[in-house]
Motif scaffolding. Structure first.
Motif, PDB file in Angstrom:
ATOM      1  N   ALA A 246       0.645  -1.157  -0.028  1.00  0.00           N
ATOM      2  CA  ALA A 246       0.082   0.013   0.125  1.00  0.00           C
ATOM      3  C   ALA A 246       1.046   1.320  -0.054  1.00  0.00           C
ATOM      4  O   ALA A 246       1.973   1.284   0.357  1.00  0.00           O
ATOM      5  N   GLY A 247       0.210   2.247  -0.640  1.00  0.00           N
ATOM      6  CA  GLY A 247       0.900   3.579  -0.564  1.00  0.00           C
ATOM      7  C   GLY A 247       0.344   4.607   0.372  1.00  0.00           C
ATOM      8  O   GLY A 247      -0.971   4.647   0.237  1.00  0.00           O
ATOM      9  N   LEU A 248       0.927   5.780   0.470  1.00  0.00           N
ATOM     10  CA  LEU A 248       0.231   6.914   1.230  1.00  0.00           C
ATOM     11  C   LEU A 248       1.095   8.025   1.111  1.00  0.00           C
ATOM     12  O   LEU A 248       2.538   8.034   1.136  1.00  0.00           O
ATOM     13  N   THR A 249       0.559   9.110   0.726  1.00  0.00           N
ATOM     14  CA  THR A 249       1.253  10.487   0.513  1.00  0.00           C
ATOM     15  C   THR A 249       1.831  10.984   1.683  1.00  0.00           C
ATOM     16  O   THR A 249       1.564  10.655   3.026  1.00  0.00           O
ATOM     17  N   GLY A 250       3.223  11.496   1.699  1.00  0.00           N
ATOM     18  CA  GLY A 250       3.876  11.851   2.744  1.00  0.00           C
ATOM     19  C   GLY A 250       4.700  10.841   3.660  1.00  0.00           C
ATOM     20  O   GLY A 250       5.367  11.229   4.558  1.00  0.00           O
ATOM     21  N   ARG A 251       5.018   9.794   3.307  1.00  0.00           N
ATOM     22  CA  ARG A 251       5.846   8.744   3.839  1.00  0.00           C
ATOM     23  C   ARG A 251       7.128   8.572   3.613  1.00  0.00           C
ATOM     24  O   ARG A 251       7.990   7.936   3.959  1.00  0.00           O
ATOM     25  N   LYS A 252       7.730   9.290   2.688  1.00  0.00           N
ATOM     26  CA  LYS A 252       8.983   9.342   2.159  1.00  0.00           C
ATOM     27  C   LYS A 252       9.769  10.767   2.194  1.00  0.00           C
ATOM     28  O   LYS A 252      10.341  11.311   1.371  1.00  0.00           O
ATOM     29  N   ILE A 253       9.666  11.447   3.487  1.00  0.00           N
ATOM     30  CA  ILE A 253      10.132  12.608   3.672  1.00  0.00           C
ATOM     31  C   ILE A 253      11.654  12.854   3.549  1.00  0.00           C
ATOM     32  O   ILE A 253      12.270  13.601   3.227  1.00  0.00           O
ATOM     33  N   ILE A 254      12.320  11.636   4.049  1.00  0.00           N
ATOM     34  CA  ILE A 254      13.830  11.810   3.836  1.00  0.00           C
ATOM     35  C   ILE A 254      14.497  11.748   2.610  1.00  0.00           C
ATOM     36  O   ILE A 254      15.373  12.194   2.113  1.00  0.00           O
ATOM     37  N   VAL A 255      13.634  10.878   1.770  1.00  0.00           N
ATOM     38  CA  VAL A 255      13.857  10.816   0.412  1.00  0.00           C
ATOM     39  C   VAL A 255      13.651  12.019  -0.248  1.00  0.00           C
ATOM     40  O   VAL A 255      14.396  12.411  -1.198  1.00  0.00           O
TER      41      VAL A 255
END
Length: 397
Positions: A246-255
Motif C-alpha cells: 500500500a502507498g500513502l502521501t508523505g511517507r518518504k520525507i527523507i527521500v
C-alpha cells in the motif's frame, strides 16, 4: 570536530513506488487547483492499494461554490498520473482501478489561522523546517542521496523510452559512499531492487540490465572491485506498486530532502499548497542554505526556521556552518531577514510558489534540481548569494 573519514548511506525510491505514486497524485491535484485559483488552499492526501485509489483532504477556494466543478476532474487526474508512471497490471491498472474522491471544503477553524496577527497572513500551523547545502556535488547536495536519485531517474528514462522494456515502475536504490578527508571517494555498496516483467528473470539477469546505467550516472572510479552489489537480493520482484504494498502521501520525507544527511522538521510536502510552511518554509530554508554556500560563506550550511500558527514572521532563524564558515553563523542569522521576507506571503512571492509546479517534485527529490523557466524549482536558484555576502560583510564590519 566533524568526522572526515566514514561511510554514509542514503536511499531513494522511484516514481512507481506506492508512496511516490500517492505523492504524485496529491501534487497533480494541487497543481490543478492552483491552475484555476492561484490562491487555492489545498491539503490533499492519497492512499493506494490493490486496484484502488482513495483521495481525501481539504480545499479552500476564493469562490468556494466552484469546488464541486473542480472536484469532478480529480478522478481523471489520478488516472493520468498512474498511466504516465506506467501501471497497467492486472491488479493495478490506470484505466480500471477504482478511484474514490473524498475531497471536501477546508475547515473554517484551520482557515482562520492563516489570517494571523494584525491582519497579516500567518503561518497555517506551528512547526520547524530545515534547509541544507554542501559542496559535495555541483548541485550543492549530499552525494549519497543525489546519486541514489540519479540511478532511479535514469532507469525510469530507459524504461519509458522503450530501451529497457523488461523493467517495471516500482524500484528502490541505496548507495553507501566512503568519505576520505570529508569528500566522497568511492561506492562501498549498491542496493538496487526493481520490479521486472517475468518470474523467469533472475537477480543476475536484472543486474545485467541495470549495471550499465548505474556506471553511467556515477563518477568515474567510484565503483571498483571492492564495491558490493545487491541487485534484487530477494529474487523475484514481479508483483509491485500498490498491488504489492500500500502507498500513502508523505511517507518518504527523507527521500524527498537530504537522505538523512541533514535534519528534517517532520512535515511532508506533497499535496500541500504554498501557504503551508511545512512546504514553503522548507523550500525557503534550502534556498537560503544553498545561497550561503554559493556565496562562499561556508562549505556546508544548515538553516532552521520555526513558526507559530497564525503568526506571520518566523519565531527563530538558526544557522549551522559545521565548522566550515568564512563568517560567524550569527552573522548569517542576522543577514537572512535583511535579504528575504520569511513570512508565508513573502516566501511565496519571492519564490513564485502560487503556480502549478508541484507534480514534478513528487519523485527524485525536491532539492538538487535545476531551476526551470516556468518557475519550477525556483528555490534552487543562487540569485541571493551576492546580497547575502554583502549583508554578512556589513554586519561583520
Amino acid at each position: 570536530m566533524s568526522r572526515l573519514d566514514y561511510v554514509f548511506t542514503s536511499e531513494s525510491v522511484s516514481e512507481g513506488h506506492p508512496d511516490k505514486l500517492c505523492d504524485r497524485i496529491s501534487d497533480a491535484v494541487l497543481d490543478a487547483f492552483l491552475t484555476e485559483d492561484p490562491l487555492a488552499r489545498v491539503a490533499c492526501e492519497t492512499f493506494a492499494t490493490t486496484n484502488r485509489v482513495v483521495i481525501g483532504g481539504e480545499v479552500g477556494l476564493t469562490d468556494q461554490s466552484r469546488l464541486r466543478a473542480f472536484k469532478d476532474g480529480v478522478e481523471g487526474i489520478a488516472r493520468e498520473c498512474i498511466r504516465d508512471i506506467g501501471y497497467e497490471q492486472e491488479k493495478f491498472h490506470w484505466n480500471s482501478c477504482e478511484v474514490t474522491n473524498l475531497l471536501h471544503e477546508q475547515s473554517a477553524h484551520i482557515a482562520q489561522g492563516v489570517t494571523g496577527e494584525r491582519g497579516e497572513e500567518g503561518a497555517g500551523d506551528q512547526g520547524i523546517m530545515f534547509g541544507y547545502a554542501t559542496r559535495e556535488t555541483p548541485e550543492f547536495m549530499p552525494a549519497p542521496i543525489h546519486y541514489a536519485h540519479a540511478i532511479l531517474r535514469r532507469l525510469a528514462e530507459a524504461r519509458k523510452t522503450g530501451a529497457e522494456p523488461l523493467l517495471r515502475p516500482d524500484a528502490k536504490s541505496q548507495i553507501s559512499l566512503r568519505y576520505a578527508g570529508g569528500r566522497p571517494v568511492e561506492v562501498s555498496s549498491i542496493v538496487l531492487s526493481t520490479q521486472h516483467e517475468s518470474e523467469a528473470q533472475t537477480s543476475a539477469d536484472i543486474r545485467a540490465i541495470v549495471e550499465p546505467y548505474i556506471h553511467e550516472v556515477l563518477p568515474d572510479g567510484w565503483i571498483n572491485d571492492a564495491t558490493r552489489w545487491w541487485v534484487n537480493p530477494t529474487g523475484t520482484f514481479v508483483i509491485g506498486g500498490p498491488d504489492g504494498d500500500a502507498g500513502l502521501t508523505g511517507r518518504k520525507i527523507i527521500v524527498d530532502t537530504y537522505g538523512g544527511a541533514a535534519p528534517h522538521g517532520g512535515g511532508a510536502f506533497s499535496g500541500k499548497d504554498p501557504s503551508k510552511v511545512d512546504r514553503s518554509a522548507a523550500y525557503a530554508a534550502r534556498y537560503l542554505a544553498k545561497n550561503v554556500v554559493a556565496a562562499g560563506l561556508a562549505d556546508r550550511c544548515t538553516i532552521q526556521l520555526s513558526y507559530a500558527i497564525g503568526v506571520a514572521r518566523p519565531l527563530t532563524i538558526y544557522a549551522d556552518l559545521h565548522g566550515t564558515g568564512a563568517v560567524d553563523a550569527s552573522e548569517i542569522e542576522r543577514a537572512i531577514p535583511q535579504v528575504m521576507d520569511l513570512t508565508p506571503r513573502g516566501i511565496r512571492e519571492h519564490l513564485g510558489l502560487n503556480r502549478p509546479i508541484y507534480a514534478r517534485t513528487a519523485a527524485y527529490g525536491h532539492f538538487g534540481r535545476s531551476p526551470e523557466a516556468d518557475g519550477g524549482f525556483s528555490w534552487e536558484r543562487t540569485d541571493l548569494a551576492d546580497a547575502l555576502r554583502r549583508t554578512a560583510a556589513s554586519l561583520a564590519a
